[in-house]
Motif scaffolding. Sequence first.
Motif, PDB file in Angstrom:
ATOM      1  N   ASN A 181     -29.244  60.336  51.672  1.00  0.00           N
ATOM      2  CA  ASN A 181     -28.252  59.519  50.945  1.00  0.00           C
ATOM      3  C   ASN A 181     -27.074  59.118  51.832  1.00  0.00           C
ATOM      4  O   ASN A 181     -25.935  59.044  51.357  1.00  0.00           O
TER       5      ASN A 181
ATOM      6  N   LYS B  18     -24.192  51.197  52.233  1.00  0.00           N
ATOM      7  CA  LYS B  18     -25.444  51.045  51.469  1.00  0.00           C
ATOM      8  C   LYS B  18     -25.131  51.492  50.052  1.00  0.00           C
ATOM      9  O   LYS B  18     -25.154  52.670  49.737  1.00  0.00           O
TER      10      LYS B  18
ATOM     11  N   ALA C 271     -26.587  50.222  47.173  1.00  0.00           N
ATOM     12  CA  ALA C 271     -27.689  50.038  46.220  1.00  0.00           C
ATOM     13  C   ALA C 271     -29.001  50.476  46.870  1.00  0.00           C
ATOM     14  O   ALA C 271     -29.017  50.866  48.037  1.00  0.00           O
ATOM     15  N   GLN C 272     -30.078  50.365  46.120  1.00  0.00           N
ATOM     16  CA  GLN C 272     -31.392  50.799  46.599  1.00  0.00           C
ATOM     17  C   GLN C 272     -31.861  49.999  47.823  1.00  0.00           C
ATOM     18  O   GLN C 272     -32.515  50.523  48.704  1.00  0.00           O
ATOM     19  N   THR C 273     -31.502  48.718  47.892  1.00  0.00           N
ATOM     20  CA  THR C 273     -31.951  47.858  48.992  1.00  0.00           C
ATOM     21  C   THR C 273     -30.766  47.197  49.690  1.00  0.00           C
ATOM     22  O   THR C 273     -29.662  47.131  49.128  1.00  0.00           O
TER      23      THR C 273
ATOM     24  N   SER D 212     -27.170  45.512  48.126  1.00  0.00           N
ATOM     25  CA  SER D 212     -25.894  46.080  48.585  1.00  0.00           C
ATOM     26  C   SER D 212     -25.000  44.921  49.012  1.00  0.00           C
ATOM     27  O   SER D 212     -25.216  44.313  50.067  1.00  0.00           O
TER      28      SER D 212
END
Length: 176
Positions: free
Chosen positions: A97, A122, A124-126, A130
């Motif tokens: 993370n 970063k 968000a997930q991608t 982001s």
Amino acid sequence: MNTFALEIWDDEGAKCTFYTVRWEDARHNETDKFFTKYDAVTELKSEIQKLLSFVLDSIGDDHGAIDILFNRFEQEVVGLPNKGKVNVGGIMFLYPNFPLRLYALRIKNRKDLVVLFNGGIKSAQTNQASKGLNLKWIEACQFARRIEEAIRDKEIIIDSKNRKLLAANGDEEIIL
């Protein structure tokens, strides 16, 4: 894409020379902008120091730009730090993370020449999701494409003996 310079960022490591890019009209290069911006954020100070140590110590001095440390493929560039649990010579590299990404390009997949770009948080997930990171990623991919094209077209020459990049005329100043 506008004109930019490809310049040495750090060449004091035992294993790897780092380059960066600087827009023609910019005062600071992209990598310095990244480290300066996030070092000033109190809650990211520890993470930015970990990332700087990863780049300068682990890659620059200890291991070079080896595949296992450059395993976060993001199209034309690699996101640093590495992804997953990585063991190199008994040293564990694990950044679960991790909130930051710094984009990089290994020149011709070599272990001794890397171009560092900019990056961001970063969130968000991608990368695409982001917000601020997405633009830095797109920009890094554009820089990488132009640099790789210049190497293919022999505008940039790799001086393997001295771990350097040179303009076609042998000059250390590279403007693309």
